[in-house]
Motif scaffolding. Sequence first.
Motif, PDB file in Angstrom:
ATOM      1  N   ILE A 128      90.781 -19.049 -96.753  1.00 21.05           N
ATOM      2  CA  ILE A 128      90.541 -19.559 -98.102  1.00 21.05           C
ATOM      3  C   ILE A 128      89.235 -20.350 -98.078  1.00 21.05           C
ATOM      4  O   ILE A 128      89.153 -21.430 -97.478  1.00 21.05           O
ATOM      5  N   ILE A 143      89.340 -15.228 -99.369  1.00 23.23           N
ATOM      6  CA  ILE A 143      89.681 -15.535-100.754  1.00 23.23           C
ATOM      7  C   ILE A 143      88.817 -16.738-101.108  1.00 23.23           C
ATOM      8  O   ILE A 143      88.936 -17.795-100.484  1.00 23.23           O
ATOM      9  N   SER A 159      87.003 -14.572-105.838  1.00 22.98           N
ATOM     10  CA  SER A 159      87.059 -13.247-105.217  1.00 22.98           C
ATOM     11  C   SER A 159      88.224 -13.172-104.246  1.00 22.98           C
ATOM     12  O   SER A 159      88.669 -14.187-103.704  1.00 22.98           O
ATOM     13  N   ASN A 160      88.691 -11.964-104.026  1.00 24.24           N
ATOM     14  CA  ASN A 160      89.816 -11.705-103.126  1.00 24.24           C
ATOM     15  C   ASN A 160      89.494 -10.443-102.340  1.00 24.24           C
ATOM     16  O   ASN A 160      89.339  -9.362-102.913  1.00 24.24           O
ATOM     17  N   VAL A 211      96.763 -14.449-106.286  1.00 23.40           N
ATOM     18  CA  VAL A 211      96.400 -13.662-105.096  1.00 23.40           C
ATOM     19  C   VAL A 211      97.538 -13.555-104.083  1.00 23.40           C
ATOM     20  O   VAL A 211      97.429 -12.816-103.105  1.00 23.40           O
ATOM     21  N   VAL A 232      90.109 -18.764-108.576  1.00 23.99           N
ATOM     22  CA  VAL A 232      89.827 -17.729-107.587  1.00 23.99           C
ATOM     23  C   VAL A 232      88.638 -16.899-108.053  1.00 23.99           C
ATOM     24  O   VAL A 232      88.672 -16.285-109.122  1.00 23.99           O
ATOM     25  N   LYS A 277      97.267  -8.627-104.881  1.00 29.64           N
ATOM     26  CA  LYS A 277      98.040  -9.732-104.340  1.00 29.64           C
ATOM     27  C   LYS A 277      98.565  -9.415-102.930  1.00 29.64           C
ATOM     28  O   LYS A 277      98.947  -8.278-102.638  1.00 29.64           O
TER      29      LYS A 277
END
Length: 346
Positions: A276, A299, A308-309, A211, A306, A314
């Motif tokens: 985060i 995130i 989800s973002n 990410v 990970v 990125k």
Amino acid sequence: MKNGLLVYTPLNGKFNIGDYIQSLAAKQFFSNSSTFLYIDRDHTNEYQGESVKLIMNGWYSHEPQNWPPSVLINPLFVAIHINETIKDQFLTEKSIAYFKRFEPIGCRDHNTLKMLSSKGINAYFSGCLTLTLGLTYKNNQVNSKKIYIVDPFFYFNKRLSSLLNYALTLTCHYKVIKEIANKIEGSVAVPQTGWKALIIAAALYKQLHTVIEDDVFINAEFICQEFYSKDYRNDDDKFKKADEILRKYEQARYVITSRIHCALPCLAMGTPVVFINKADDTVFSSCRFDGLIELFNLITIKKGKVLSNFLGKKLKCDSIFTNKELHKPYQEELIKRCRTFISKSL
């Protein structure tokens, strides 16, 4: 009546600058010429002296046996958190009666709100007082290149198979991981140096490289919000450090963090911020976030993976994104309540 400001007893020789950031939020509401009586958050029952006004936001309490506060303290309860792990020791009959004297009680999270409401206390969700820091700190750095990575959570597994995996990651991405290790080693969060710091940096990189682009790791400044108390002479020095850190966030292009008292001030001052979110956090930590977590760009991570973002791609050095604005009604109400409290003569 004197003005009070909360200060904090170090735990195991360390202190969290986020506590002092919360007190700076309270300090804004007093005039610039005000002098303050410093009152220890976990020893408010010991206060002796003149009557004092005190905005009592923050975490309660590492010392529940020292509650309720002295009768000489006139409190405004906004943005308080009562941790799930000490609720039975903290919410005694005496404590409940005390809270009822100063209703309504503003709660930093929904878990605290439910806890107080279940005891018949008039309470409401206020959000965190650091949401008002935009009164003092404002981000206008449209073309800034500064990126801060502040206490980025990462999952470190000590099993041999995982350690070997980290070592392989280090071998394949040595340049960027070495750069990360140089920035984090020796901090409170990563007191190790040398190869140990490299392995920790490899674990961090392995988790977040999907990410965050390598150039962000290389160019960003890493900040730890915990410090050794021995390195600071007194509370004044700690307040100066808190202001110094907030000035950095004020100048940032964006910030990545797992600290709510980095993310919330960034929301307040308009600095783009990524939080985060640890989906597998302990109840000790997770109970603090209910009601706050949805305010952030997230995130989300679980066991080092990970999930989800928010950005869908990125983060790069030139990434542009904006914060949500869900915090603004809470921000406005907190400012109103604090200003009303300070203006009242008693």
